[in-house]
Write a protein that holds these residues in place. Structure first.
Motif, mmCIF file in Angstrom:
data_model
loop_
_atom_site.group_PDB
_atom_site.id
_atom_site.type_symbol
_atom_site.label_atom_id
_atom_site.label_comp_id
_atom_site.label_asym_id
_atom_site.label_seq_id
_atom_site.Cartn_x
_atom_site.Cartn_y
_atom_site.Cartn_z
ATOM 1 N N ALA A 1 35.977 29.152 20.966
ATOM 2 C CA ALA A 1 35.089 28.455 21.025
ATOM 3 C C ALA A 1 34.987 27.770 19.910
ATOM 4 O O ALA A 1 34.456 26.535 20.488
ATOM 5 C CB ALA A 1 33.449 29.655 20.299
ATOM 6 N N GLU A 2 35.375 27.423 18.704
ATOM 7 C CA GLU A 2 35.131 26.488 17.680
ATOM 8 C C GLU A 2 36.164 25.345 17.874
ATOM 9 O O GLU A 2 35.510 24.595 18.063
ATOM 10 C CB GLU A 2 35.450 26.876 16.711
ATOM 11 C CG GLU A 2 34.308 27.704 15.729
ATOM 12 C CD GLU A 2 34.978 28.435 14.440
ATOM 13 O OE1 GLU A 2 36.357 28.032 14.267
ATOM 14 O OE2 GLU A 2 34.222 29.033 13.992
ATOM 15 N N ALA A 3 37.507 25.411 18.632
ATOM 16 C CA ALA A 3 38.291 24.866 18.719
ATOM 17 C C ALA A 3 37.896 24.036 20.483
ATOM 18 O O ALA A 3 37.787 23.120 20.362
ATOM 19 C CB ALA A 3 39.708 25.442 19.341
ATOM 20 N N PHE A 4 37.570 24.779 20.541
ATOM 21 C CA PHE A 4 37.449 23.870 22.191
ATOM 22 C C PHE A 4 36.273 23.297 22.486
ATOM 23 O O PHE A 4 35.794 22.111 22.521
ATOM 24 C CB PHE A 4 36.888 24.841 23.325
ATOM 25 C CG PHE A 4 36.540 24.281 25.087
ATOM 26 C CD1 PHE A 4 37.507 24.457 25.827
ATOM 27 C CD2 PHE A 4 35.334 24.127 25.724
ATOM 28 C CE1 PHE A 4 37.932 23.708 27.070
ATOM 29 C CE2 PHE A 4 34.915 24.125 26.639
ATOM 30 C CZ PHE A 4 35.971 23.647 27.976
ATOM 31 N N SER A 5 34.552 23.589 21.510
ATOM 32 C CA SER A 5 33.732 23.069 21.273
ATOM 33 C C SER A 5 34.385 21.629 20.496
ATOM 34 O O SER A 5 33.337 20.991 20.211
ATOM 35 C CB SER A 5 32.343 23.963 21.367
ATOM 36 O OG SER A 5 32.873 24.160 20.198
ATOM 37 N N ASP B 1 44.399 20.768 20.625
ATOM 38 C CA ASP B 1 45.716 21.923 20.351
ATOM 39 C C ASP B 1 45.776 22.646 19.169
ATOM 40 O O ASP B 1 46.333 24.172 19.622
ATOM 41 C CB ASP B 1 46.438 20.837 18.662
ATOM 42 C CG ASP B 1 46.847 19.682 19.582
ATOM 43 O OD1 ASP B 1 47.710 19.366 20.092
ATOM 44 O OD2 ASP B 1 47.785 18.566 18.363
ATOM 45 N N GLY B 2 44.281 23.152 18.998
ATOM 46 C CA GLY B 2 43.731 24.918 18.656
ATOM 47 C C GLY B 2 43.206 25.157 19.538
ATOM 48 O O GLY B 2 43.893 26.493 19.497
ATOM 49 N N VAL B 3 42.860 24.874 20.792
ATOM 50 C CA VAL B 3 43.056 25.416 21.917
ATOM 51 C C VAL B 3 44.280 26.249 22.178
ATOM 52 O O VAL B 3 44.199 27.037 23.248
ATOM 53 C CB VAL B 3 42.093 24.180 23.078
ATOM 54 C CG1 VAL B 3 42.287 25.433 24.479
ATOM 55 C CG2 VAL B 3 41.161 24.837 22.634
ATOM 56 N N LEU B 4 45.269 25.324 22.237
ATOM 57 C CA LEU B 4 46.327 25.393 22.914
ATOM 58 C C LEU B 4 47.071 26.146 22.002
ATOM 59 O O LEU B 4 47.624 27.211 22.656
ATOM 60 C CB LEU B 4 47.135 24.405 22.822
ATOM 61 C CG LEU B 4 47.153 22.834 24.027
ATOM 62 C CD1 LEU B 4 48.058 21.691 23.789
ATOM 63 C CD2 LEU B 4 46.756 23.477 25.532
ATOM 64 N N ALA B 5 47.059 26.692 20.788
ATOM 65 C CA ALA B 5 47.727 27.624 20.216
ATOM 66 C C ALA B 5 47.184 29.132 20.390
ATOM 67 O O ALA B 5 47.808 29.975 19.733
ATOM 68 C CB ALA B 5 47.543 26.992 19.228
ATOM 69 N N LEU B 6 45.708 29.275 20.821
ATOM 70 C CA LEU B 6 45.257 30.723 21.232
ATOM 71 C C LEU B 6 45.815 30.919 22.897
ATOM 72 O O LEU B 6 45.423 32.423 23.123
ATOM 73 C CB LEU B 6 44.096 30.231 21.168
ATOM 74 C CG LEU B 6 43.506 30.141 19.899
ATOM 75 C CD1 LEU B 6 41.414 29.843 20.368
ATOM 76 C CD2 LEU B 6 43.746 30.733 18.832
ATOM 77 N N LEU B 7 47.146 30.281 23.231
ATOM 78 C CA LEU B 7 47.314 30.507 24.726
ATOM 79 C C LEU B 7 48.771 31.458 24.659
ATOM 80 O O LEU B 7 49.576 30.952 23.735
ATOM 81 C CB LEU B 7 46.948 28.974 25.404
ATOM 82 C CG LEU B 7 45.612 28.492 25.760
ATOM 83 C CD1 LEU B 7 45.493 27.196 27.037
ATOM 84 C CD2 LEU B 7 44.690 29.337 25.778
ATOM 85 N N THR B 8 48.907 31.532 25.681
ATOM 86 C CA THR B 8 50.279 32.205 26.097
ATOM 87 C C THR B 8 50.961 30.819 26.168
ATOM 88 O O THR B 8 50.539 30.381 27.103
ATOM 89 C CB THR B 8 49.953 33.333 27.171
ATOM 90 O OG1 THR B 8 49.824 32.859 28.541
ATOM 91 C CG2 THR B 8 49.616 34.342 26.326
ATOM 92 N N ASP B 9 52.114 31.049 26.414
ATOM 93 C CA ASP B 9 53.210 30.114 26.628
ATOM 94 C C ASP B 9 53.015 29.719 27.994
ATOM 95 O O ASP B 9 52.853 28.508 28.798
ATOM 96 C CB ASP B 9 54.429 30.182 27.093
ATOM 97 C CG ASP B 9 54.792 29.872 24.976
ATOM 98 O OD1 ASP B 9 53.704 29.686 24.331
ATOM 99 O OD2 ASP B 9 56.120 30.820 24.961
ATOM 100 N N ASP B 10 52.409 30.904 29.140
ATOM 101 C CA ASP B 10 52.594 30.417 30.699
ATOM 102 C C ASP B 10 50.775 30.762 30.899
ATOM 103 O O ASP B 10 50.613 31.170 32.328
ATOM 104 C CB ASP B 10 52.892 31.499 31.504
ATOM 105 C CG ASP B 10 52.904 32.944 31.302
ATOM 106 O OD1 ASP B 10 52.334 33.426 29.838
ATOM 107 O OD2 ASP B 10 53.422 34.006 31.987
ATOM 108 N N ALA B 11 50.113 30.497 30.203
ATOM 109 C CA ALA B 11 48.047 30.696 30.168
ATOM 110 C C ALA B 11 48.389 30.055 31.704
ATOM 111 O O ALA B 11 48.739 28.441 31.600
ATOM 112 C CB ALA B 11 47.959 30.132 29.632
#
Length: 343
Positions: free
Chosen positions: A216-220, A225-235
């Protein structure tokens, strides 16, 4: 119950409600699983209850009332699926989106509020059930059901979710036990290829809340880059009713395109829960406007300690179903840590 049933057969609406009210929520969830849409489930529940009201004089009590109601609901859903599906109109984005990784098919998919799931009765499924109550309402499971032929989905729900025996499921579907076994076998094989990800989180756990808070913090903040760091490689990023779906690095490309179009405007998120996962009401204000308006609802899906799916439902009418306002003050809103939805 026999006295109440007799009164209902004589046209006593209050007696009919007393008979059927204990099953309304679970029938609604069953229709939702079949159809993938809360809006369509609303319609099917009403059709089911109307058919039950009209058919009650012919109810011979050979099966339990609950089973009889499930038979009506299942067949009403099958009839609806045989007819032309009310596929929503594909929205036209106000910018030129990057080429999607693929185009999704189930654009009618909608989220289900956890607050309504809390109303489900504590019926223990029969020994044939393979899916726990939590797994059977997760968005990935409901989405996978939409890829099955309707009778296969119905057979799987009756056997593996509700726990009906093969003979009972055959009677509910008006077919043979052999046909149910064949449909169930094919459905299980297909669903095995489309199962949702495993998650190490218990619903509402501290670890789940922390990952959702970081998202929520990164998206808003437009920290892509912060959002992508929370995702799996194949999200995956999905956006019903738009068919556009983005995977992996393509998610970043899409989010940057949206951020460029928004200019100095940023999304505001209000926490809620959907399909047993963290979710957010999404809001966006015009530049300089005092109020931010609903911009849909975001639901997160996890793969262990990473986010595997971001589903941004673009339907701006979803907020009231989740107890969220249509508008909030621009630049304001509770955090995931302070919202009652996250406690």
């Amino acid at each position: 119950m026999n006295t109440t049933l007799a009164r209902a057969r004589d046209g006593d609406a209050a007696a009919f409600r007393a008979l059927t009210d204990p099953y309304r929520r679970e029938l609604h969830v069953h229709c939702y699983r079949m159809l993938g849409s809360v809006t369509d489930a609303d319609d099917m529940l009403q059709e089911t209850l109307l058919a039950a009201w009209r058919g009650l004089p012919g109810f011979q009590e050979r099966a339990a009332l609950r089973t009889w109601l499930y038979r009506i609901a299942t067949n009403r859903c099958l009839n609806a699926l045989r007819a032309a599906r009310r596929t929503p109109v594909e929205p036209i984005p106000p910018f030129v989106p990057p080429e999607p990784t693929r185009r999704g098919a189930a654009t009618w998919l909608q989220p289900y509020p956890d607050a309504l799931l809390d109303e489900l009765p504590d019926h223990q499924p029969g020994p044939a059930a393979r899916y726990q109550a939590r797994e059977a309402v997760e968005l990935a499971f409901v989405a996978a059901l939409q890829q099955l032929p309707p009778r296969q989905a119905a057979a799987l729900l009756l056997r593996d979710v509700l726990g009906y025996a093969t003979a009972e499921a055959a009677e509910l579907l008006g077919t043979s036990a052999l046909a149910v076994k064949g449909a169930l076998q094919r459905a299980r094989a297909a669903l095995g290829e489309n199962r949702g990800r495993a998650t190490a989180f218990e619903p509402g756990s501290a670890a789940e809340r922390e990952l959702a808070r970081r998202f929520a913090e990164a998206f808003s903040a437009d920290d892509i880059d912060g959002v992508l760091a929370l995702l799996t490689d194949d999200a995956w990023l999905r956006m019903p009713p738009a068919p556009h779906e983005y995977q992996g690095a393509a998610i970043g490309t899409f989010l940057r395109t949206v951020a460029t179009w928004r200019n100095d405007r940023r999304f505001q998120l209000l926490p809620t829960r959907a399909n047993n996962h963290p979710a957010f009401g999404c809001y966006l204000a015009d530049s300089g406007a005092p109020l931010a308006h609903s911009a849909g609802l975001i639901v997160l899906g996890f793969d262990h300690d990473r986010i595997a799916v971001i589903t941004h439902f673009l339907d701006t009418d979803l907020a009231p179903r989740f107890g969220l306002p249509d508008t909030i003050p621009a630049g304001q809103g509770p955090t995931a840590e302070t919202s009652p939805a996250w406690r």
